[in-house]
Design a protein around this motif. Structure first.
Motif, mmCIF file in Angstrom:
data_model
loop_
_atom_site.group_PDB
_atom_site.id
_atom_site.type_symbol
_atom_site.label_atom_id
_atom_site.label_comp_id
_atom_site.label_asym_id
_atom_site.label_seq_id
_atom_site.Cartn_x
_atom_site.Cartn_y
_atom_site.Cartn_z
ATOM 1 N N MET A 66 0.827 -1.207 0.000
ATOM 2 C CA MET A 66 0.000 0.000 0.000
ATOM 3 C C MET A 66 0.863 1.260 0.000
ATOM 4 O O MET A 66 0.585 2.200 -0.758
ATOM 5 N N ALA A 67 1.885 1.310 0.848
ATOM 6 C CA ALA A 67 2.749 2.485 0.898
ATOM 7 C C ALA A 67 3.403 2.732 -0.460
ATOM 8 O O ALA A 67 3.513 3.876 -0.918
ATOM 9 N N HIS A 68 3.805 1.636 -1.111
ATOM 10 C CA HIS A 68 4.468 1.763 -2.412
ATOM 11 C C HIS A 68 3.481 2.148 -3.513
ATOM 12 O O HIS A 68 3.738 3.069 -4.308
ATOM 13 N N ALA A 69 2.329 1.469 -3.563
ATOM 14 C CA ALA A 69 1.364 1.686 -4.648
ATOM 15 C C ALA A 69 0.727 3.066 -4.581
ATOM 16 O O ALA A 69 0.413 3.660 -5.622
ATOM 17 N N THR A 70 0.492 3.576 -3.369
ATOM 18 C CA THR A 70 -0.206 4.852 -3.214
ATOM 19 C C THR A 70 0.725 5.996 -2.850
ATOM 20 O O THR A 70 0.273 7.137 -2.743
ATOM 21 N N GLN A 71 2.027 5.676 -2.679
ATOM 22 C CA GLN A 71 3.008 6.688 -2.264
ATOM 23 C C GLN A 71 2.480 7.460 -1.054
ATOM 24 O O GLN A 71 2.296 8.684 -1.076
ATOM 25 N N SER A 72 2.242 6.696 -0.004
ATOM 26 C CA SER A 72 1.718 7.238 1.244
ATOM 27 C C SER A 72 2.606 6.832 2.404
ATOM 28 O O SER A 72 3.305 5.816 2.346
ATOM 29 N N VAL A 73 2.556 7.615 3.452
ATOM 30 C CA VAL A 73 3.132 7.207 4.734
ATOM 31 C C VAL A 73 2.056 6.400 5.459
ATOM 32 O O VAL A 73 0.917 6.851 5.599
ATOM 33 N N VAL A 74 2.403 5.200 5.879
ATOM 34 C CA VAL A 74 1.449 4.321 6.563
ATOM 35 C C VAL A 74 1.906 4.111 7.997
ATOM 36 O O VAL A 74 3.073 3.781 8.249
ATOM 37 N N VAL A 75 1.001 4.298 8.930
ATOM 38 C CA VAL A 75 1.265 4.006 10.340
ATOM 39 C C VAL A 75 0.340 2.863 10.741
ATOM 40 O O VAL A 75 -0.879 3.031 10.811
ATOM 41 N N SER A 76 0.918 1.692 10.966
ATOM 42 C CA SER A 76 0.141 0.505 11.352
ATOM 43 C C SER A 76 0.197 0.365 12.873
ATOM 44 O O SER A 76 1.271 0.231 13.456
ATOM 45 N N VAL A 77 -0.961 0.421 13.502
ATOM 46 C CA VAL A 77 -1.054 0.483 14.959
ATOM 47 C C VAL A 77 -1.174 -0.911 15.564
ATOM 48 O O VAL A 77 -2.000 -1.715 15.134
ATOM 49 N N ASP A 78 -0.365 -1.174 16.564
ATOM 50 C CA ASP A 78 -0.468 -2.425 17.311
ATOM 51 C C ASP A 78 -1.195 -2.130 18.623
ATOM 52 O O ASP A 78 -0.643 -1.499 19.519
ATOM 53 N N TYR A 79 -2.428 -2.580 18.703
ATOM 54 C CA TYR A 79 -3.291 -2.305 19.846
ATOM 55 C C TYR A 79 -3.384 -3.532 20.754
ATOM 56 O O TYR A 79 -2.989 -4.643 20.377
ATOM 57 N N ARG A 80 -3.931 -3.354 21.941
ATOM 58 C CA ARG A 80 -4.096 -4.470 22.873
ATOM 59 C C ARG A 80 -5.196 -5.420 22.385
ATOM 60 O O ARG A 80 -6.198 -4.991 21.830
ATOM 61 N N LEU A 81 -4.967 -6.710 22.607
ATOM 62 C CA LEU A 81 -5.890 -7.748 22.151
ATOM 63 C C LEU A 81 -6.811 -8.218 23.275
ATOM 64 O O LEU A 81 -6.459 -8.172 24.462
ATOM 65 N N ALA A 82 -7.992 -8.688 22.877
ATOM 66 C CA ALA A 82 -8.923 -9.358 23.775
ATOM 67 C C ALA A 82 -8.559 -10.848 23.814
ATOM 68 O O ALA A 82 -7.871 -11.342 22.926
#
Length: 338
Positions: free
Chosen positions: A124-140
């Motif tokens: 996605m970052a490459h195809a759309t030339q975007s900065v991507v922030v992928s968030v790691d959140y707490r799990l249930a």
């Protein structure tokens, strides 16, 4: 490369293989998911999907750089940032759109480092030339909802205040929240919460939501859930268990976290209309959740929100992330928003 592809396919199918074993009989969803619920309410996860390390070295011939940064050390939350390699060659005034991504996994599984989602964010970052922030959140169930929502909104405040040099390449006035499956649910709910405090998030300005097969439910079965009750990707006993383990104690699937249409929808949707956010909902007819997604589109239309329902024939749950040829539909639509 061939070994990597096999490993990735294994990652995608870890849960699916177990879930398909008892397709035509009463199934034990714990066995199907290969998990054990411990007396203290935690899970033992017996299958851990493959993980990918970040690639922060700019001397390597990779189209996208990535690195991990902590968000809240007390909650052990963090983010993986993706930066198109060529962005470093641009002047500081050349800004790229910002995508905040929330991974899926029924609120119970995966992380921002999981190969399945890491590869998608790289593409996605490459195809759309975007900065991507992928968030790691707490799990249930160790951290039931709304923990993931709180972590996801906190991540927006963290981005706003960050001095990280990679994020200097991001145009904070062109921010989109995106999520797949449970992550789509999180992107929607985090969006509702963010819309209620837009002034506090400045200079971060959210322009819209990209919801990829968002995970929603309800106590009454939808037609697509009935039609695809024995679906091998997410059969009903699996989705029911995921809700049972992730929702707050004492509520059912008609709670607002799982059913966004209850009580006519959240009142903040009127505010999203005023803000002019653009929303896209992706789904496919082979997904038991597709009617839930159509209901969400209908709700947003009734509220006057600018929404596009992008529905495709066939397919399965997870196809827009797992199949690069389907990911293109997401990327192409995203580029039309820029």
């Amino acid at each position: 490369m061939a070994v990597h592809k096999v490993t990735t396919v294994f990652s995608i199918c870890l849960i699916l293989i177990h879930a398909s074993k008892l397709a035509h009989s009463a199934m034990d969803p714990y066995k199907a998911l290969n998990i054990i619920l411990n007396p203290n309410g935690t899970l033992t996860r017996l299958s851990i999907p493959p993980q990918s390390p970040p690639s922060p070295d700019p001397t390597l011939p990779t189209p996208v750089l990535s690195k991990d940064l902590p968000i809240n050390k007390s909650n052990h939350t963090w983010a993986r940032i993706y930066l198109p390699h060529q962005a470093q060659d641009h002047s500081p005034n050349h800004k790229l759109p910002l995508i905040v991504f929330y991974h899926g996994g029924g609120f119970l599984f995966y992380s921002a480092a999981s190969t399945y989602f890491h590869d998608f964010c790289v593409r996605m970052a490459h195809a759309t030339q975007s900065v991507v922030v992928s968030v790691d959140y707490r799990l249930a169930p160790e951290h039931r909802l709304p923990a993931a929502y709180e972590d996801s909104v906190e991540a927006l405040h963290w981005i706003k205040a960050s001095k990280d040099r990679w994020l200097r390449h991001a145009d904070y006035s062109r921010c989109y929240l995106m999520g797949e499956s449970a992550g789509g649910n999180i992107a929607y709910t985090a969006g509702l919460r963010a819309a209620a405090e837009v002034e506090n998030l400045k200079p971060l300005k959210i322009e819209g939501l990209m919801l990829i097969q968002p995970f929603f439910g309800g106590t009454k079965r939808s037609p697509s859930e009935i039609r695809l009750a024995e679906d091998k990707t997410i059969p009903l006993p699996i989705t029911d268990l995921m809700w049972n383990l992730s929702l707050p104690f004492g509520v059912d699937r008609d709670y607002e976290y799982s059913n966004p249409t209850v009580h006519g929808g959240d009142k903040i949707l009127d505010g999203i209309k005023v803000l002019g956010w653009r929303v896209a909902v992706f789904g496919c007819e082979g997904d038991p959740l597709v009617d839930r997604e159509r209901e969400l589109v209908k709700l947003l239309q009734q509220k006057g929100v600018h929404v596009a329902g992008k529905f495709y024939e066939g397919g399965r749950h997870g196809i827009f992330v797992g199949d690069p040829s389907m990911s293109v539909h997401v990327f192409n639509h995203l580029k039309t928003l820029y």
